[in-house]
Scaffold this motif. Structure first.
Motif, mmCIF file in Angstrom:
data_model
loop_
_atom_site.group_PDB
_atom_site.id
_atom_site.type_symbol
_atom_site.label_atom_id
_atom_site.label_comp_id
_atom_site.label_asym_id
_atom_site.label_seq_id
_atom_site.Cartn_x
_atom_site.Cartn_y
_atom_site.Cartn_z
ATOM 1 N N GLU A 1 0.827 -1.210 0.000
ATOM 2 C CA GLU A 1 0.000 0.000 0.000
ATOM 3 C C GLU A 1 0.868 1.269 0.000
ATOM 4 O OE1 GLU A 1 -2.989 -0.201 3.031
ATOM 5 O OE2 GLU A 1 -3.582 -2.247 2.520
ATOM 6 N N LEU A 2 1.877 1.272 -0.862
ATOM 7 C CA LEU A 2 2.782 2.407 -0.969
ATOM 8 C C LEU A 2 2.594 3.116 -2.304
ATOM 9 C CD1 LEU A 2 6.038 0.711 0.373
ATOM 10 C CD2 LEU A 2 4.509 2.244 1.636
ATOM 11 N N SER A 3 2.880 4.411 -2.326
ATOM 12 C CA SER A 3 2.817 5.181 -3.568
ATOM 13 C C SER A 3 4.190 5.166 -4.242
ATOM 14 C CB SER A 3 2.399 6.622 -3.279
ATOM 15 O OG SER A 3 3.389 7.260 -2.475
ATOM 16 N N PRO A 4 4.251 5.383 -5.559
ATOM 17 C CA PRO A 4 5.548 5.410 -6.242
ATOM 18 C C PRO A 4 6.494 6.464 -5.692
ATOM 19 C CG PRO A 4 3.773 5.224 -7.841
ATOM 20 C CD PRO A 4 3.133 5.507 -6.513
ATOM 21 N N ASP A 5 5.961 7.653 -5.376
ATOM 22 C CA ASP A 5 6.842 8.714 -4.891
ATOM 23 C C ASP A 5 7.429 8.387 -3.529
ATOM 24 O OD1 ASP A 5 4.174 8.990 -4.009
ATOM 25 O OD2 ASP A 5 4.518 11.056 -3.410
ATOM 26 N N LEU A 6 6.665 7.695 -2.686
ATOM 27 C CA LEU A 6 7.178 7.315 -1.372
ATOM 28 C C LEU A 6 8.286 6.276 -1.505
ATOM 29 C CD1 LEU A 6 6.994 7.690 1.655
ATOM 30 C CD2 LEU A 6 5.213 5.921 1.711
ATOM 31 N N VAL A 7 8.092 5.293 -2.393
ATOM 32 C CA VAL A 7 9.127 4.286 -2.614
ATOM 33 C C VAL A 7 10.393 4.937 -3.164
ATOM 34 C CG1 VAL A 7 9.768 2.225 -3.931
ATOM 35 C CG2 VAL A 7 7.475 2.417 -2.952
#
Length: 217
Positions: free
Chosen positions: A83-89
């Motif tokens: 449940e992560l967003s691309p920008d957070l990763v």
């Protein structure tokens, strides 16, 4: 992104919720839609987008990967499973967002060893999952064949770039692998009956696991 209509329907039924209640639960997580959308997903007529998929998992109180109908395979699968967003990763791994998006799109990862290690930590990947998700399987197979086909030492650093574990661990594994799989080819060598050896890459992972790397195999 894999999605299982059957799993979504089963989780909703298990909670005793109506499609309207699921839609209301998703609204609490920032996604507003009609009960008809939930039914369309369950019937296989529509597929949820990323934000809808994550909100649906939260509304159904289940891990996101349980709605995939199978284990995560790609980088995008693993990211959504957590449940992560691309920008957070991208931020946590230390790469520009466009570079990370390109890796998801192509299935090929070009990060350095530190970034690759961070990627595994952020997405909760085992080493085997990491190699699969980053499109490095063929390169690993090729390097291992080169290691057992000749001297393994020249291939140590390229292998360490591919698999984010200490070179010392690889230097302990490769001689064993070489001894088990190398076939002498020098002039005058006599072919000797050989004990059947296990497949090369699975054997590499098994040997590496005995050294308890920071990222599990």
């Amino acid at each position: 992104m894999p999605f299982s209509p059957e799993a979504a329907r089963a989780h909703r039924a298990g909670l005793g919720l109506t499609p309207k209640q699921v839609a209301e639960g998703m609204a609490a997580h920032g996604v507003r839609l009609l009960a008809g959308h939930v039914l369309a997903w369950e019937n296989g007529d529509l597929r949820p987008g990323e934000a809808e998929f994550v909100a649906l998992a939260r509304a159904l109180w289940c891990p996101a990967d349980q709605l995939m109908g199978g284990r995560p395979v790609s980088l995008r699968d693993h990211r959504l499973a957590r449940e992560l967003s691309p920008d957070l990763v991208a931020e946590r791994v230390g790469v520009p967002l466009p570079a990370y998006r390109q890796a998801e799109l192509t299935g090929h990862w070009d990060g350095d060893p530190d970034q690759t290690h961070a990627l595994a930590q952020v997405l909760g990947l085992r080493l085997t999952e990491l190699i699969e998700a980053t499109g490095r399987g063929e390169a690993l197979d090729r390097l291992l064949r080169q290691c057992v086909g000749s001297r393994w030492q020249p291939h140590l650093r390229p292998l360490a770039h591919l698999v984010p574990v200490p070179e010392a661990d690889l230097a302990a594994v490769l001689p064993v692998l070489h001894q088990e799989h190398h076939v002498p080819s020098h002039w005058g060598a006599t072919a000797q009956p050989r004990t059947p050896t296990p497949p090369l890459t699975p054997r590499f992972w098994h040997l590496l696991s005995t050294h308890n790397p920071a990222i599990p195999v």
